[in-house]
Design an enzyme around this catalytic site. Structure first.
Site, PDB file in Angstrom:
ATOM      1  N   ASN A  48       6.406  -5.175  -0.172  1.00  0.00           N
ATOM      2  CA  ASN A  48       5.706  -4.471   1.012  1.00  0.00           C
ATOM      3  C   ASN A  48       5.830  -4.312   2.081  1.00  0.00           C
ATOM      4  O   ASN A  48       5.344  -4.499   2.945  1.00  0.00           O
ATOM      5  CB  ASN A  48       4.726  -5.215   0.837  1.00  0.00           C
ATOM      6  N   HIS A 137      -8.869  -3.871  -2.789  1.00  0.00           N
ATOM      7  CA  HIS A 137      -8.734  -4.183  -3.417  1.00  0.00           C
ATOM      8  C   HIS A 137      -9.165  -5.874  -3.926  1.00  0.00           C
ATOM      9  O   HIS A 137     -10.525  -5.727  -3.958  1.00  0.00           O
ATOM     10  CB  HIS A 137      -7.422  -5.348  -2.270  1.00  0.00           C
ATOM     11  N   GLU A 181     -10.879  -0.037   3.657  1.00  0.00           N
ATOM     12  CA  GLU A 181      -9.291  -0.540   3.850  1.00  0.00           C
ATOM     13  C   GLU A 181      -9.163   0.810   4.828  1.00  0.00           C
ATOM     14  O   GLU A 181      -9.379   1.887   4.571  1.00  0.00           O
ATOM     15  CB  GLU A 181      -8.481  -0.541   2.740  1.00  0.00           C
ATOM     16  N   SER A 185      -4.260   0.739  -0.904  1.00  0.00           N
ATOM     17  CA  SER A 185      -3.136  -0.546  -1.023  1.00  0.00           C
ATOM     18  C   SER A 185      -2.267   0.439  -2.629  1.00  0.00           C
ATOM     19  O   SER A 185      -0.815   0.166  -3.260  1.00  0.00           O
ATOM     20  CB  SER A 185      -2.970  -1.964  -1.882  1.00  0.00           C
ATOM     21  N   ASP A 210     -10.152  -3.657   5.819  1.00  0.00           N
ATOM     22  CA  ASP A 210      -9.287  -4.746   5.629  1.00  0.00           C
ATOM     23  C   ASP A 210      -7.699  -3.954   5.747  1.00  0.00           C
ATOM     24  O   ASP A 210      -7.733  -2.391   5.176  1.00  0.00           O
ATOM     25  CB  ASP A 210      -8.655  -4.832   3.938  1.00  0.00           C
ATOM     26  N   HIS A 213      -2.106  -2.577   4.921  1.00  0.00           N
ATOM     27  CA  HIS A 213      -0.916  -2.254   4.557  1.00  0.00           C
ATOM     28  C   HIS A 213      -0.636  -0.828   6.381  1.00  0.00           C
ATOM     29  O   HIS A 213       0.139  -0.628   5.757  1.00  0.00           O
ATOM     30  CB  HIS A 213      -1.152  -1.448   3.312  1.00  0.00           C
ATOM     31  N   LYS A 241       2.931  -8.523   4.346  1.00  0.00           N
ATOM     32  CA  LYS A 241       3.698  -7.441   4.232  1.00  0.00           C
ATOM     33  C   LYS A 241       4.444  -6.500   4.666  1.00  0.00           C
ATOM     34  O   LYS A 241       5.538  -6.889   5.466  1.00  0.00           O
ATOM     35  CB  LYS A 241       2.405  -6.618   3.974  1.00  0.00           C
TER      36      LYS A 241
HETATM   37  C1  LIG Z   1      -1.823  -7.399  -0.214  1.00  0.00           C
HETATM   38  C2  LIG Z   1      -3.328  -7.374   0.327  1.00  0.00           C
HETATM   39  C3  LIG Z   1      -4.139  -8.365  -0.070  1.00  0.00           C
HETATM   40  C4  LIG Z   1      -3.557 -10.381   0.172  1.00  0.00           C
HETATM   41  O1  LIG Z   1      -3.227 -10.378   0.545  1.00  0.00           O
HETATM   42  P1  LIG Z   1      -2.295 -11.263   1.080  1.00  0.00           P
HETATM   43  O2  LIG Z   1      -1.803 -11.718   1.873  1.00  0.00           O
HETATM   44  O3  LIG Z   1      -1.053 -11.160   0.056  1.00  0.00           O
HETATM   45  O4  LIG Z   1      -3.168 -12.150  -0.145  1.00  0.00           O
HETATM   46  C5  LIG Z   1      -5.487  -8.063   0.584  1.00  0.00           C
HETATM   47  N1  LIG Z   1      -6.044  -6.788   0.854  1.00  0.00           N
HETATM   48  C6  LIG Z   1      -5.230  -5.628   0.485  1.00  0.00           C
HETATM   49  C7  LIG Z   1      -5.502  -3.951   0.263  1.00  0.00           C
HETATM   50  C8  LIG Z   1      -4.240  -5.603  -0.057  1.00  0.00           C
HETATM   51  O5  LIG Z   1      -3.059  -4.690  -0.906  1.00  0.00           O
END
Ligand SMILES: *Cc1c(COP(=O)(O)O)cnc(C)c1O
Length: 413
Positions: A48, A137, A181, A185, A210, A213, A241
Site C-alpha cells: 500500500n 474494513h 470508507e 480496501s 475511513d 486508501h 499507506k
Molecule cells: C489499512 C486499513 C486500516 C488500518 O490502518 P493501519 O494504520 O494499517 O492499522 C483501517 N481502515 C482501512 C480501510 C484500511 O485499509
C-alpha cells in the site's frame, strides 16, 4: 508448550483443510515498488506504499533527525508526558491538510477505528443505530463489536439501500451513525462522498469516513475524497499507506478531537507516537500535496491494468483507484494464480475469505506511482498465463508458457 497447544493445533488443521491457513513470509524492501523474497526480486503489486514514500530520502532523513534530537520513544501516553511539540506541529499541519478545525494522532488505523467508534457511540444517549457498508474494513467492525453495537448493514456502496434503511428506522429512537470508507480496501471502488453527506444531513446521521486508501492518493493534492465536502463529521486515515510511514489520524471539529482525547481508550491508554515516526509524517506532509504528476501516473497505470484484465474477461469489481482486484472466485484458484505470478517475477498476493466474501477470492493488485510503464507492461504481459492458473476458463486460451517469454527475468524462466 502451552496448555492450549492441542486446541491451537486442531484450529490450525481446520484452517489448512479449508485452504485458509496463513503463513508469514519475509520480504526485503530495499527498493521502492519491488520486494525480495527467497532471494528473488519481484515486482511488488501487493503493498500500500502508493506513492513510494516508504523509501523516500526526505522521510528517512527527517525521521532520523527527529529521533537523534528527541529520542526513540515518547516515553509515555499523550496525556501524561508523551505530548511533544512535534505532536502538536504534525496535528496542526494535518488539520490544515484535511481542511478541518483539528486533528488527533493515533498509533494505527486499526486502533483508531477499534477505539474511536466505542467512544462516539458512548457520547449519545440510548442505543446508537449504526449503518455500515457491508464491505467495511475489519477494524470498523471491531469498533462496533467492542462497543456492543449491532450494525445495520447496507449493500456495498449502495446508497439507495442506505437511504431506504435509514427511512425504515425513521421512527426509532437513538442517534444515527453512518460508517463507510471513501476507497474500499479490497475492491478499490469509491464511495460517493457528496451524496453520503447529503444522506447524513437528511437523516441527522453522524458520518464517519475511513480514508485509509484515499489519503495522499485521491482528491485535490491528495487530501482525500472528503476534501471540500461539507457535512462529514469525522474522517480517519493512516500514514501507513500512501504516506509511507506509520500511525493514523482523526480529523474533524475541535470539540470532536477534545472529546476523543478525554474519552477514547485507544488514545488515552497507549504510548504517544515516537519522534522518528512523526518526522516521517512531517516530511510526507511537505511532499504529498505536490505529487500530482505521480498521482496521475498511478491512475493511468491502474487504468491500463483494468483494461488488460477486462480484455481477459476478468472482473475488477467496481475498481476506479490504484487498487485493482482480479476476481477469480475460489481460494485455491487465487492461490494458484498468485504462485504463477511469483514464478513470473510478480508478487500478487491472493486475498481469501474471511478478508473478502466467500467466492470473492482474488489477486488484489495495488499499484505504486514508482512502478514505471515497463513494470506494468511486464505485469500485463504475464497476466494471461498466470491468471489462467486461477481461472480455468482462461486456461485453454493461455497463449504461451513463461519459458517462451523473452521479457521474463532470467531467474523466472
Ligand atoms: C489499512 C486499513 C486500516 C488500518 O490502518 P493501519 O494504520 O494499517 O492499522 C483501517 N481502515 C482501512 C480501510 C484500511 O485499509
Amino acid at each position: 508448550m502451552s496448555r492450549l497447544d492441542p486446541v491451537f493445533a486442531d484450529a490450525l488443521d481446520a484452517l489448512s483443510a479449508g485452504t485458509m491457513r496463513r503463513h508469514l513470509r519475509v520480504s526485503g524492501l530495499q527498493e521502492p515498488g519491488w520486494v525480495v523474497r527467497d532471494g528473488r526480486r519481484l515486482l511488488n503489486v501487493s503493498a500500500n506504499d502508493y506513492l513510494g514514500l516508504g523509501r523516500h530520502p526526505a522521510l528517512i532523513a527527517r525521521g532520523a533527525e527527529w529521533a537523534a534530537r528527541h529520542g526513540t520513544g515518547a516515553g509515555a501516553s499523550r496525556l501524561v508526558t508523551g505530548t511533544l511539540d512535534l505532536h502538536r506541529r504534525v496535528e496542526q499541519r494535518l488539520a490544515s491538510f484535511k481542511g478541518c478545525e483539528a486533528a488527533l494522532l493515533f498509533a494505527s488505523g486499526w486502533q483508531t477505528n477499534a477505539s474511536v467508534l466505542p467512544a462516539l457511540f458512548k457520547a449519545v444517549p440510548g442505543t446508537a443505530l449504526v449503518f455500515s457498508d457491508r464491505l467495511n474494513h475489519a477494524s470498523l467492525h471491531h469498533g462496533c463489536l467492542a462497543a456492543g453495537a449491532r450494525q445495520i448493514r447496507f449493500r456495498h456502496n449502495d446508497l439507495d439501500h442506505l437511504d431506504a434503511l435509514l427511512d425504515a428506522r425513521a421512527g426509532e429512537p437513538g442517534a444515527r451513525f453512518i460508517l463507510t470508507e471513501s476507497v474500499f480496501s479490497m475492491d478499490g471502488d469509491r464511495a460517493d462522498v457528496v451524496r453520503l453527506a447529503a444522506i447524513a444531513r437528511r437523516h441527522h446521521a453522524f458520518l464517519y469516513l475511513d480514508e485509509a486508501h484515499a489519503t495522499g492518493v485521491l482528491g485535490p493534492q491528495g487530501r482525500g475524497l472528503s476534501a471540500g465536502v461539507d457535512g462529514i463529521d469525522c474522517v480517519m486515515g493512516t500514514f501507513s499507506k500512501a504516506f509511507g510511514g506509520f500511525g493514523a489520524y482523526v480529523a474533524g471539529s475541535r470539540l470532536l478531537c477534545d472529546y476523543l482525547l478525554n474519552t477514547c481508550s485507544g488514545f488515552i491508554h497507549t504510548t504517544a507516537l515516537p519522534p522518528s515516526v512523526l518526522g516521517a509524517i512531517d516530511a510526507a506532509l511537505d511532499l504529498v500535496p505536490g505529487m500530482d504528476a505521480e498521482r496521475a501516473h498511478l491512475a493511468r497505470q491502474a487504468d491500463r491494468l483494468r483494461s488488460a484484465l477486462h480484455a481477459l474477461g476478468i472482473g475488477t469489481a467496481g475498481s476506479s483507484s490504484q487498487i485493482v482486484p482480479a476476481i477469480l472466485g475460489g481460494a485455491e484458484g487465487a492461490l494458484a494464480a498468485s504462485a504463477a505470478l511469483e514464478e513470473c517475477g510478480v508478487l500478487g498476493v491472493a486475498i481469501r475469505p474471511p478478508t473478502v466474501p466467500r467466492g470473492g477470492s482474488r489477486i488484489r493488485f495495488a499499484l505504486s506511482a514508482v512502478h514505471d510503464e515497463a513494470a506494468i507492461d511486464h505485469l500485463i504481459a504475464v497476466l494471461p498465463h498466470c491468471l489462467a492458473a486461477g481461472a480455468p476458463r482462461l486456461a485453454a486460451g493461455a497463449p504461451w508458457l513463461p519459458a517462451e517469454a523473452p521479457w521474463l527475468p532470467a531467474e523466472a524462466r
